[in-house]
Enzyme design. Structure first.
Site, PDB file in Angstrom:
ATOM      1  N   VAL A  43      56.805  34.671  39.913  1.00  0.00           N
ATOM      2  CA  VAL A  43      56.495  33.982  38.657  1.00  0.00           C
ATOM      3  C   VAL A  43      56.598  32.467  38.850  1.00  0.00           C
ATOM      4  CG1 VAL A  43      57.110  33.686  36.222  1.00  0.00           C
ATOM      5  CG2 VAL A  43      57.191  35.955  37.261  1.00  0.00           C
ATOM      6  N   CYS A  44      57.629  32.026  39.546  1.00  0.00           N
ATOM      7  CA  CYS A  44      57.795  30.588  39.783  1.00  0.00           C
ATOM      8  C   CYS A  44      56.642  30.030  40.607  1.00  0.00           C
ATOM      9  CB  CYS A  44      59.117  30.308  40.495  1.00  0.00           C
ATOM     10  SG  CYS A  44      60.575  30.765  39.541  1.00  0.00           S
ATOM     11  N   SER A  45      56.213  30.782  41.607  1.00  0.00           N
ATOM     12  CA  SER A  45      55.085  30.340  42.439  1.00  0.00           C
ATOM     13  C   SER A  45      53.828  30.176  41.593  1.00  0.00           C
ATOM     14  CB  SER A  45      54.832  31.345  43.567  1.00  0.00           C
ATOM     15  OG  SER A  45      55.924  31.378  44.453  1.00  0.00           O
TER      16      SER A  45
END
Length: 153
Positions: A43-45
């Protein structure tokens, strides 16, 4: 979590091993702080890749974007290089989570930053903030809406 109208706490964090970023140096610009749990997580990527694509829209609103997590500066540099990011990731590494705590978005259970967004106006006040569920990419619509509201002032 700090909310609209609060003064944004100043900080100094490493963007590289020998470059520190001070929030107060960006007075006169709008600032976007994107707190996130960890480099390399799916998700962060996706979230950071989206913001990388949105940089031209943010800059039209005189806004500087910073990603912030408790990962080390070396981890950030590898992640930035791998994902071809064109904005600084700041290491809230030692004392761990100090800036995340100041903004009220540190998760004591996981030892990571929560997924939170702040838009800070040119005078250093929080104009908008949003806490997202950890597993959800909050996107950029809220950021753009907040920047557009600031442009009306």
């Amino acid at each position: 979590m700090l909310e609209k109208g609060a003064m944004a706490p100043d900080f100094e964090l490493n963007a590289t091993p020998d470059q520190k970023i001070k929030l107060k140096d960006f007075r006169g610009k709008n600032v976007i702080l994107a707190f996130y749990p960890a480099d390399w997580s799916p998700v962060c990527s996706d979230q950071m890749a989206l913001y990388n694509e949105m940089l031209k829209y943010f800059s039209k609103h005189n806004a500087q974007l910073f990603g912030i997590s408790v990962d080390s500066v070396w981890c950030h540099l590898a992640f930035e290089d791998n994902r071809k990011l064109h904005f600084p990731l700041l290491a809230d590494f030692e004392p761990k989570g100090e800036v995340s705590k100041a903004y009220g978005v540190y998760d004591e259970k996981t030892g990571e930053s929560k997924r939170a967004l702040f838009v800070i106006d040119e005078e250093g006040k929080i104009a908008w903030s949003y806490l997202s569920p950890v597993a959800v990419n909050p996107g950029a619509d809220g950021i753009l809406d907040a920047l557009e509201e600031l442009a009306k002032k």
